[in-house]
Design an enzyme around this catalytic site. Sequence first.
Site, PDB file in Angstrom:
ATOM      1  N   TYR A  11       0.831  -1.221   0.000  1.00  0.00           N
ATOM      2  CA  TYR A  11       0.000   0.000   0.000  1.00  0.00           C
ATOM      3  C   TYR A  11       0.865   1.271   0.000  1.00  0.00           C
ATOM      4  O   TYR A  11       0.834   2.058  -0.950  1.00  0.00           O
ATOM      5  CB  TYR A  11      -0.933  -0.072   1.212  1.00  0.00           C
ATOM      6  CG  TYR A  11      -1.760   1.148   1.486  1.00  0.00           C
ATOM      7  CD1 TYR A  11      -2.416   1.835   0.465  1.00  0.00           C
ATOM      8  CD2 TYR A  11      -1.913   1.608   2.797  1.00  0.00           C
ATOM      9  CE1 TYR A  11      -3.197   2.946   0.748  1.00  0.00           C
ATOM     10  CE2 TYR A  11      -2.695   2.698   3.092  1.00  0.00           C
ATOM     11  CZ  TYR A  11      -3.330   3.377   2.064  1.00  0.00           C
ATOM     12  OH  TYR A  11      -4.095   4.472   2.353  1.00  0.00           O
ATOM     13  N   GLY A  36       1.558  -7.625  -1.176  1.00  0.00           N
ATOM     14  CA  GLY A  36       1.639  -6.647  -2.256  1.00  0.00           C
ATOM     15  C   GLY A  36       0.886  -7.122  -3.488  1.00  0.00           C
ATOM     16  O   GLY A  36       0.422  -8.259  -3.561  1.00  0.00           O
ATOM     17  N   PHE A  72      10.149  -1.237   3.195  1.00  0.00           N
ATOM     18  CA  PHE A  72       8.752  -1.348   3.642  1.00  0.00           C
ATOM     19  C   PHE A  72       8.392  -2.771   4.053  1.00  0.00           C
ATOM     20  O   PHE A  72       7.475  -2.960   4.845  1.00  0.00           O
ATOM     21  CB  PHE A  72       7.783  -0.976   2.502  1.00  0.00           C
ATOM     22  CG  PHE A  72       7.797   0.460   2.090  1.00  0.00           C
ATOM     23  CD1 PHE A  72       7.098   1.405   2.822  1.00  0.00           C
ATOM     24  CD2 PHE A  72       8.487   0.879   0.964  1.00  0.00           C
ATOM     25  CE1 PHE A  72       7.089   2.740   2.441  1.00  0.00           C
ATOM     26  CE2 PHE A  72       8.486   2.200   0.574  1.00  0.00           C
ATOM     27  CZ  PHE A  72       7.789   3.140   1.320  1.00  0.00           C
ATOM     28  N   TYR A 140       4.664  -6.122  17.583  1.00  0.00           N
ATOM     29  CA  TYR A 140       4.863  -5.372  16.339  1.00  0.00           C
ATOM     30  C   TYR A 140       5.701  -4.115  16.605  1.00  0.00           C
ATOM     31  O   TYR A 140       6.718  -3.870  15.952  1.00  0.00           O
ATOM     32  CB  TYR A 140       3.498  -5.007  15.735  1.00  0.00           C
ATOM     33  CG  TYR A 140       3.562  -3.987  14.637  1.00  0.00           C
ATOM     34  CD1 TYR A 140       4.089  -4.319  13.390  1.00  0.00           C
ATOM     35  CD2 TYR A 140       3.104  -2.691  14.839  1.00  0.00           C
ATOM     36  CE1 TYR A 140       4.158  -3.375  12.379  1.00  0.00           C
ATOM     37  CE2 TYR A 140       3.163  -1.739  13.832  1.00  0.00           C
ATOM     38  CZ  TYR A 140       3.691  -2.082  12.606  1.00  0.00           C
ATOM     39  OH  TYR A 140       3.763  -1.141  11.618  1.00  0.00           O
ATOM     40  N   PHE A 168       1.844   7.682  11.241  1.00  0.00           N
ATOM     41  CA  PHE A 168       0.591   7.610  11.975  1.00  0.00           C
ATOM     42  C   PHE A 168      -0.364   6.792  11.097  1.00  0.00           C
ATOM     43  O   PHE A 168       0.064   5.793  10.524  1.00  0.00           O
ATOM     44  CB  PHE A 168       0.156   9.015  12.418  1.00  0.00           C
ATOM     45  CG  PHE A 168       0.992   9.424  13.627  1.00  0.00           C
ATOM     46  CD1 PHE A 168       2.355   9.649  13.514  1.00  0.00           C
ATOM     47  CD2 PHE A 168       0.428   9.462  14.886  1.00  0.00           C
ATOM     48  CE1 PHE A 168       3.148   9.921  14.634  1.00  0.00           C
ATOM     49  CE2 PHE A 168       1.204   9.739  16.011  1.00  0.00           C
ATOM     50  CZ  PHE A 168       2.559   9.968  15.890  1.00  0.00           C
ATOM     51  N   HIS A 188      -8.263  -2.055   8.676  1.00  0.00           N
ATOM     52  CA  HIS A 188      -8.161  -0.609   8.877  1.00  0.00           C
ATOM     53  C   HIS A 188      -9.519   0.073   8.783  1.00  0.00           C
ATOM     54  O   HIS A 188     -10.377  -0.318   7.992  1.00  0.00           O
ATOM     55  CB  HIS A 188      -7.183  -0.010   7.870  1.00  0.00           C
ATOM     56  CG  HIS A 188      -5.793  -0.536   8.060  1.00  0.00           C
ATOM     57  ND1 HIS A 188      -5.272  -1.545   7.288  1.00  0.00           N
ATOM     58  CD2 HIS A 188      -4.845  -0.216   8.964  1.00  0.00           C
ATOM     59  CE1 HIS A 188      -4.050  -1.820   7.712  1.00  0.00           C
ATOM     60  NE2 HIS A 188      -3.764  -1.026   8.728  1.00  0.00           N
ATOM     61  N   ASP A 283      -5.216  -0.932  21.935  1.00  0.00           N
ATOM     62  CA  ASP A 283      -5.488   0.350  21.267  1.00  0.00           C
ATOM     63  C   ASP A 283      -5.297   1.515  22.244  1.00  0.00           C
ATOM     64  O   ASP A 283      -6.068   1.660  23.193  1.00  0.00           O
ATOM     65  CB  ASP A 283      -6.937   0.397  20.764  1.00  0.00           C
ATOM     66  CG  ASP A 283      -7.111  -0.190  19.380  1.00  0.00           C
ATOM     67  OD1 ASP A 283      -6.092  -0.387  18.684  1.00  0.00           O
ATOM     68  OD2 ASP A 283      -8.266  -0.426  18.983  1.00  0.00           O
TER      69      ASP A 283
HETATM   70  N1  UFG Z   1     -11.507   0.600  14.621  1.00  0.00           N
HETATM   71  C1  UFG Z   1     -12.826   0.312  14.919  1.00  0.00           C
HETATM   72  N2  UFG Z   1     -13.455  -0.657  14.193  1.00  0.00           N
HETATM   73  C2  UFG Z   1     -12.820  -1.344  13.188  1.00  0.00           C
HETATM   74  C3  UFG Z   1     -11.477  -1.039  12.890  1.00  0.00           C
HETATM   75  C4  UFG Z   1     -10.842  -0.057  13.630  1.00  0.00           C
HETATM   76  O1  UFG Z   1     -13.426   0.904  15.820  1.00  0.00           O
HETATM   77  O2  UFG Z   1     -13.452  -2.227  12.580  1.00  0.00           O
HETATM   78  C5  UFG Z   1     -10.818   1.653  15.385  1.00  0.00           C
HETATM   79  C6  UFG Z   1      -9.596   1.161  16.118  1.00  0.00           C
HETATM   80  O3  UFG Z   1      -9.953   0.685  17.394  1.00  0.00           O
HETATM   81  C7  UFG Z   1      -8.735   2.414  16.146  1.00  0.00           C
HETATM   82  C8  UFG Z   1      -9.109   3.168  14.888  1.00  0.00           C
HETATM   83  O4  UFG Z   1     -10.346   2.606  14.467  1.00  0.00           O
HETATM   84  O5  UFG Z   1      -9.094   3.193  17.247  1.00  0.00           O
HETATM   85  C9  UFG Z   1      -8.106   2.995  13.790  1.00  0.00           C
HETATM   86  O6  UFG Z   1      -7.860   1.611  13.628  1.00  0.00           O
HETATM   87  P1  UFG Z   1      -6.947   1.021  12.462  1.00  0.00           P
HETATM   88  O7  UFG Z   1      -6.916  -0.466  12.660  1.00  0.00           O
HETATM   89  O8  UFG Z   1      -7.382   1.571  11.174  1.00  0.00           O
HETATM   90  O9  UFG Z   1      -5.550   1.653  12.761  1.00  0.00           O
HETATM   91  P2  UFG Z   1      -4.655   1.530  14.071  1.00  0.00           P
HETATM   92  O10 UFG Z   1      -4.592   2.890  14.672  1.00  0.00           O
HETATM   93  O11 UFG Z   1      -5.026   0.437  14.957  1.00  0.00           O
HETATM   94  O12 UFG Z   1      -3.339   1.016  13.380  1.00  0.00           O
HETATM   95  C10 UFG Z   1      -2.390   1.856  12.832  1.00  0.00           C
HETATM   96  C11 UFG Z   1      -1.712   1.177  11.653  1.00  0.00           C
HETATM   97  C12 UFG Z   1      -1.026  -0.084  12.113  1.00  0.00           C
HETATM   98  C13 UFG Z   1      -0.100   0.267  13.208  1.00  0.00           C
HETATM   99  C14 UFG Z   1      -0.853   0.942  14.311  1.00  0.00           C
HETATM  100  C15 UFG Z   1       0.038   1.372  15.406  1.00  0.00           C
HETATM  101  O13 UFG Z   1      -2.669   0.900  10.678  1.00  0.00           O
HETATM  102  O14 UFG Z   1      -0.322  -0.669  11.050  1.00  0.00           O
HETATM  103  O15 UFG Z   1      -1.484   2.106  13.819  1.00  0.00           O
HETATM  104  O16 UFG Z   1      -0.697   1.637  16.568  1.00  0.00           O
HETATM  105  F1  UFG Z   1       0.460  -0.843  13.702  1.00  0.00           F
END
Ligand code: UFG
Length: 327
Positions: A11, A36, A72, A140, A168, A188, A283
């Site tokens: 990505y 990928g 990456f 991770y 971020f 995500h 989280d």
């Molecule tokens: N979330 C939901 N429902 C979902 C998916 C996500 O409520 O179905 C929330 C998560 O709890 C979080 C926010 O949406 O609060 C974002 O979640 P993501 O999974 O999109 O992203 P993250 O912040 O968890 O993850 C990102 C990167 C990871 C990295 C991480 C580090 O995508 O690769 O930050 O904390 F590891």
Amino acid sequence: MRILVTGGAGYIGSHTVRQLLAAGHEVTVYDNLEAGHRAAVPAGSLVVGDLRDVDHLDQLLLVNRIEAVVHFAALAYVGESVTNPAKYYTTNLIYALHLLDRCRRNGVQKFVFSSTCATYGVPQTVPIAEDEPQAPVNPYGNTKLAFERALADYAGAYPFGYCALRYFNASGAAEDGSLGEHHDPETHLIPIVIQAATGKRPHVEVFGTDYPTPDGTCVRDYIHVDDLARAHVLALGALTPGAKLAYNVGTGRGYSVLEVIRTVEEVTGLKVPVKHGPRRAGDPPALVAKADKIRAELGWAPKFDSLRAIVETAWRWHKAHPNGYGE
Ligand code: UFG
């Protein structure tokens, strides 16, 4: 510059490869295509190979006279890293260390590394500056921090400079809708909310509504993938032997999960079915970058400065490619 991009068909990698080529660099993409996509990179630049194949990498560094590596290729599911740390230490650390050492032996002097805000763990201060203590709360994050430390030690001892970019929340898609986000499984938030809006999923589950944030849901700093990609191009230009650079790459503005859902509804004109669920383990309540350092030192600034602008690109990609790259 002659640049090797590991994970360049992923990505963030594919968006970066496009910008490196546009800037006139010679790019070799090294990707095993597990995460990928072949369609995400120009055919002529792709070498299909695995990070564990150190001799293959060694050959590429030598034969293509590589001057810089942008690394990456890594695993990035936080939850999986907790249940299967061996997999993460092996790929994100052991294979990465082999790559780093082959760089040293082949005289590669510039290295840009995909690091993460996950290296800060649960930060004491938000927005997070680069001097925030790095204390990851999952394997991770530990693997990413361990590799940052190896880079610093190499830069201290050898004619070698590096830049760790602490991402971020990468999001959005190329403005022309030709490159975008396609993970399997998708975890995500923005693509999941779009899939819920279009009926590809029954609903989106909000992971936790009792956080100490304005609306009780987690706050994240969503940064457009092309803004992230540009940070790599600028970092390569700034590297000198001995450089030890680390930058946060975020917008400095946070949005809650509910704000993301609302924004997707506004952009798509569709209703998103929502369920409230428990917190997801690991989280942190809020992760927002203080990104002043990269602005001051590299002249970087995000072009996509609102969540709405980011979601518009994600929506364009989704409409053009409802099944992603469709492989
Ligand atoms: N979330 C939901 N429902 C979902 C998916 C996500 O409520 O179905 C929330 C998560 O709890 C979080 C926010 O949406 O609060 C974002 O979640 P993501 O999974 O999109 O992203 P993250 O912040 O968890 O993850 C990102 C990167 C990871 C990295 C991480 C580090 O995508 O690769 O930050 O904390 F590891």
